[in-house]
Design a protein around this motif. Sequence first.
Motif, PDB file in Angstrom:
ATOM      1  N   ASP A 177       0.822  -1.213   0.000  1.00  0.00           N
ATOM      2  CA  ASP A 177       0.000   0.000   0.000  1.00  0.00           C
ATOM      3  C   ASP A 177       0.856   1.264   0.000  1.00  0.00           C
ATOM      4  O   ASP A 177       0.582   2.211  -0.737  1.00  0.00           O
ATOM      5  CB  ASP A 177      -0.952   0.026   1.195  1.00  0.00           C
ATOM      6  CG  ASP A 177      -2.103  -0.953   1.051  1.00  0.00           C
ATOM      7  OD1 ASP A 177      -2.375  -1.391  -0.094  1.00  0.00           O
ATOM      8  OD2 ASP A 177      -2.721  -1.285   2.076  1.00  0.00           O
ATOM      9  N   SER A 178       1.901   1.278   0.839  1.00  0.00           N
ATOM     10  CA  SER A 178       2.738   2.477   0.892  1.00  0.00           C
ATOM     11  C   SER A 178       3.529   2.653  -0.404  1.00  0.00           C
ATOM     12  O   SER A 178       3.722   3.781  -0.866  1.00  0.00           O
ATOM     13  CB  SER A 178       3.674   2.455   2.103  1.00  0.00           C
ATOM     14  OG  SER A 178       4.581   1.371   2.028  1.00  0.00           O
ATOM     15  N   LEU A 179       3.956   1.563  -1.024  1.00  0.00           N
ATOM     16  CA  LEU A 179       4.668   1.655  -2.291  1.00  0.00           C
ATOM     17  C   LEU A 179       3.745   2.143  -3.404  1.00  0.00           C
ATOM     18  O   LEU A 179       4.115   3.013  -4.201  1.00  0.00           O
ATOM     19  CB  LEU A 179       5.281   0.308  -2.668  1.00  0.00           C
ATOM     20  CG  LEU A 179       6.089   0.285  -3.957  1.00  0.00           C
ATOM     21  CD1 LEU A 179       7.245   1.281  -3.906  1.00  0.00           C
ATOM     22  CD2 LEU A 179       6.594  -1.130  -4.230  1.00  0.00           C
ATOM     23  N   LEU A 180       2.528   1.625  -3.444  1.00  0.00           N
ATOM     24  CA  LEU A 180       1.565   2.072  -4.444  1.00  0.00           C
ATOM     25  C   LEU A 180       1.240   3.553  -4.254  1.00  0.00           C
ATOM     26  O   LEU A 180       1.213   4.321  -5.215  1.00  0.00           O
ATOM     27  CB  LEU A 180       0.285   1.234  -4.368  1.00  0.00           C
ATOM     28  CG  LEU A 180      -0.775   1.539  -5.417  1.00  0.00           C
ATOM     29  CD1 LEU A 180      -0.263   1.251  -6.820  1.00  0.00           C
ATOM     30  CD2 LEU A 180      -2.033   0.731  -5.134  1.00  0.00           C
ATOM     31  N   TYR A 181       1.036   3.969  -3.012  1.00  0.00           N
ATOM     32  CA  TYR A 181       0.738   5.377  -2.729  1.00  0.00           C
ATOM     33  C   TYR A 181       1.901   6.271  -3.153  1.00  0.00           C
ATOM     34  O   TYR A 181       1.703   7.287  -3.824  1.00  0.00           O
ATOM     35  CB  TYR A 181       0.431   5.560  -1.239  1.00  0.00           C
ATOM     36  CG  TYR A 181       0.262   7.006  -0.869  1.00  0.00           C
ATOM     37  CD1 TYR A 181      -0.933   7.678  -1.145  1.00  0.00           C
ATOM     38  CD2 TYR A 181       1.296   7.721  -0.275  1.00  0.00           C
ATOM     39  CE1 TYR A 181      -1.086   9.019  -0.831  1.00  0.00           C
ATOM     40  CE2 TYR A 181       1.151   9.062   0.039  1.00  0.00           C
ATOM     41  CZ  TYR A 181      -0.038   9.699  -0.239  1.00  0.00           C
ATOM     42  OH  TYR A 181      -0.184  11.025   0.066  1.00  0.00           O
ATOM     43  N   ALA A 182       3.116   5.906  -2.766  1.00  0.00           N
ATOM     44  CA  ALA A 182       4.286   6.736  -3.085  1.00  0.00           C
ATOM     45  C   ALA A 182       4.529   6.790  -4.587  1.00  0.00           C
ATOM     46  O   ALA A 182       4.871   7.849  -5.133  1.00  0.00           O
ATOM     47  CB  ALA A 182       5.513   6.187  -2.368  1.00  0.00           C
ATOM     48  N   THR A 183       4.342   5.671  -5.265  1.00  0.00           N
ATOM     49  CA  THR A 183       4.521   5.641  -6.712  1.00  0.00           C
ATOM     50  C   THR A 183       3.493   6.531  -7.391  1.00  0.00           C
ATOM     51  O   THR A 183       3.826   7.351  -8.257  1.00  0.00           O
ATOM     52  CB  THR A 183       4.421   4.203  -7.243  1.00  0.00           C
ATOM     53  OG1 THR A 183       5.437   3.402  -6.615  1.00  0.00           O
ATOM     54  CG2 THR A 183       4.585   4.139  -8.743  1.00  0.00           C
ATOM     55  N   ASN A 184       2.230   6.386  -7.010  1.00  0.00           N
ATOM     56  CA  ASN A 184       1.173   7.218  -7.597  1.00  0.00           C
ATOM     57  C   ASN A 184       1.389   8.694  -7.291  1.00  0.00           C
ATOM     58  O   ASN A 184       1.152   9.552  -8.141  1.00  0.00           O
ATOM     59  CB  ASN A 184      -0.203   6.762  -7.125  1.00  0.00           C
ATOM     60  CG  ASN A 184      -0.647   5.497  -7.809  1.00  0.00           C
ATOM     61  OD1 ASN A 184      -0.261   5.214  -8.929  1.00  0.00           O
ATOM     62  ND2 ASN A 184      -1.462   4.717  -7.128  1.00  0.00           N
ATOM     63  N   ARG A 185       1.854   8.995  -6.080  1.00  0.00           N
ATOM     64  CA  ARG A 185       2.131  10.377  -5.696  1.00  0.00           C
ATOM     65  C   ARG A 185       3.222  10.966  -6.596  1.00  0.00           C
ATOM     66  O   ARG A 185       3.081  12.077  -7.113  1.00  0.00           O
ATOM     67  CB  ARG A 185       2.571  10.435  -4.233  1.00  0.00           C
ATOM     68  CG  ARG A 185       2.844  11.846  -3.713  1.00  0.00           C
ATOM     69  CD  ARG A 185       3.502  11.845  -2.335  1.00  0.00           C
ATOM     70  NE  ARG A 185       4.843  11.284  -2.462  1.00  0.00           N
ATOM     71  CZ  ARG A 185       5.329  10.299  -1.718  1.00  0.00           C
ATOM     72  NH1 ARG A 185       4.604   9.752  -0.775  1.00  0.00           N
ATOM     73  NH2 ARG A 185       6.550   9.852  -1.899  1.00  0.00           N
ATOM     74  N   ALA A 186       4.284  10.225  -6.810  1.00  0.00           N
ATOM     75  CA  ALA A 186       5.378  10.703  -7.650  1.00  0.00           C
ATOM     76  C   ALA A 186       4.944  10.853  -9.107  1.00  0.00           C
ATOM     77  O   ALA A 186       5.226  11.867  -9.747  1.00  0.00           O
ATOM     78  CB  ALA A 186       6.575   9.759  -7.546  1.00  0.00           C
ATOM     79  N   LEU A 187       4.226   9.862  -9.622  1.00  0.00           N
ATOM     80  CA  LEU A 187       3.796   9.927 -11.023  1.00  0.00           C
ATOM     81  C   LEU A 187       2.831  11.079 -11.258  1.00  0.00           C
ATOM     82  O   LEU A 187       2.870  11.724 -12.305  1.00  0.00           O
ATOM     83  CB  LEU A 187       3.176   8.598 -11.446  1.00  0.00           C
ATOM     84  CG  LEU A 187       4.134   7.404 -11.478  1.00  0.00           C
ATOM     85  CD1 LEU A 187       3.375   6.126 -11.801  1.00  0.00           C
ATOM     86  CD2 LEU A 187       5.271   7.633 -12.462  1.00  0.00           C
ATOM     87  N   ALA A 188       1.983  11.375 -10.286  1.00  0.00           N
ATOM     88  CA  ALA A 188       1.048  12.492 -10.414  1.00  0.00           C
ATOM     89  C   ALA A 188       1.767  13.838 -10.391  1.00  0.00           C
ATOM     90  O   ALA A 188       1.258  14.824 -10.919  1.00  0.00           O
ATOM     91  CB  ALA A 188      -0.002  12.435  -9.302  1.00  0.00           C
TER      92      ALA A 188
END
Length: 88
Positions: A63-74
Motif C-alpha cells: 500500500d505504501s509503495l503504491l501510494y508513493a509511486t502514484n504520488r510521484a507519477l502524479a
Amino acid sequence: MIDRNNRYEGFSTTENMTAERIADFLDRVSMRIGKNTFLNIAEILWRILKGKWLRPVDYFSTDSLLYATNRALAAIGSELNINFVHAV
C-alpha cells in the motif's frame, strides 16, 4: 509513458500486471499518437523513480509503495521533472 516534456500517462494496479493489460493500455495510447514514438525514455523514468523519488520507507508495504509511486507519477510535470538531456 512519458514524453520529453514530462507529460506522463500511465496506470498502476495492485493486481497482476499481464501482457493483456499492457497491450490494452498501449492500444489506447497509440490511437492518440501522431508521430513516431520510442519507449526508451520510460526506462529513464523508472530508474529515476526508484533511485531518487521513492524512499526506503515507501517499500514498507504494498500500500505504501503504491501510494508513493502514484504520488510521484502524479507530480511529474509540476513538482517533479526529468531533464532527459542529462538523464542518460
